[in-house]
Design an enzyme around this catalytic site. Structure first.
Site, PDB file in Angstrom:
ATOM      1  N   TYR A  54      11.420   4.282  42.317  1.00 41.90           N
ATOM      2  CA  TYR A  54      12.270   5.435  42.012  1.00 41.90           C
ATOM      3  C   TYR A  54      11.715   6.700  42.659  1.00 41.90           C
ATOM      4  O   TYR A  54      12.457   7.523  43.178  1.00 41.90           O
ATOM      5  CB  TYR A  54      12.391   5.662  40.506  1.00 41.90           C
ATOM      6  CG  TYR A  54      12.759   4.464  39.676  1.00 41.90           C
ATOM      7  CD1 TYR A  54      13.426   3.361  40.210  1.00 41.90           C
ATOM      8  CD2 TYR A  54      12.433   4.430  38.332  1.00 41.90           C
ATOM      9  CE1 TYR A  54      13.760   2.273  39.421  1.00 41.90           C
ATOM     10  CE2 TYR A  54      12.774   3.351  37.539  1.00 41.90           C
ATOM     11  CZ  TYR A  54      13.433   2.265  38.091  1.00 41.90           C
ATOM     12  OH  TYR A  54      13.756   1.200  37.307  1.00 41.90           O
ATOM     13  N   GLU A  74      30.229  16.907  51.845  1.00 39.93           N
ATOM     14  CA  GLU A  74      30.466  15.541  52.300  1.00 39.93           C
ATOM     15  C   GLU A  74      29.381  15.094  53.279  1.00 39.93           C
ATOM     16  O   GLU A  74      28.881  13.971  53.202  1.00 39.93           O
ATOM     17  CB  GLU A  74      31.848  15.428  52.969  1.00 39.93           C
ATOM     18  CG  GLU A  74      33.012  15.621  52.028  1.00 39.93           C
ATOM     19  CD  GLU A  74      33.425  17.073  51.779  1.00 39.93           C
ATOM     20  OE1 GLU A  74      34.529  17.271  51.255  1.00 39.93           O
ATOM     21  OE2 GLU A  74      32.651  18.002  52.096  1.00 39.93           O
ATOM     22  N   LYS A 100      28.110  20.865  42.924  1.00 39.66           N
ATOM     23  CA  LYS A 100      27.851  22.238  43.395  1.00 39.66           C
ATOM     24  C   LYS A 100      28.420  23.185  42.339  1.00 39.66           C
ATOM     25  O   LYS A 100      29.486  23.765  42.497  1.00 39.66           O
ATOM     26  CB  LYS A 100      28.516  22.444  44.761  1.00 39.66           C
ATOM     27  CG  LYS A 100      28.157  23.753  45.433  1.00 39.66           C
ATOM     28  CD  LYS A 100      28.761  23.801  46.833  1.00 39.66           C
ATOM     29  CE  LYS A 100      28.398  25.087  47.538  1.00 39.66           C
ATOM     30  NZ  LYS A 100      28.972  25.129  48.899  1.00 39.66           N
TER      31      LYS A 100
END
Length: 126
Positions: A54, A74, A100
């Site tokens: 992780y 994107e 965001k």
């Protein structure tokens, strides 16, 4: 069978966006990751070498997200997905969610973001 490793709420300060102040000052982004892999071996052996670290996934995601300034979420999310799939061969697919929460939108909203799911291309035979 596909199992899932998830990492939620990874907070990163970065400078993505199309507005000048976004690239100059930056802002807080939150990333959620879902990593699809076969965890049957590690669930039996209890060995880290049979799964994905992780900590290493987080380091890879942070570097991919923060090291380049992108105009679009994107593209930033795509960079994270590409880096994870390139770095970790055990991961068959990845789902990257980028929030965001302070996007420059003239409205009251809770959150805005993108979700991308990318998987390995099957090997070509030919």
């Amino acid at each position: 069978m596909t199992d899932t490793i998830f990492i939620k709420g990874l907070v990163i300060h970065a400078r993505h966006g199309v507005m000048d102040h976004e690239t100059e000052v930056g802002q807080r982004f939150v990333i959620d990751l879902e990593l699809f892999s076969d965890l049957s071996e590690s669930s039996r052996t209890d060995h880290l070498s049979d799964t994905v670290s992780y900590a290493n996934v987080v380091a890879t995601a942070v570097a991919a997200f923060r090291d380049t300034n992108y105009k679009l979420l994107e593209r930033a999310a795509g960079a994270v997905a590409d880096a994870i799939l390139t770095t970790f061969p055990r991961i068959r697919a990845v789902k990257v969610t980028v929030h965001k929460p302070h996007a420059p939108i003239a409205a009251i909203f809770e959150d805005v973001g993108v979700v991308l799911t990318r998987s390995r291309h099957p090997p070509s035979h030919g």
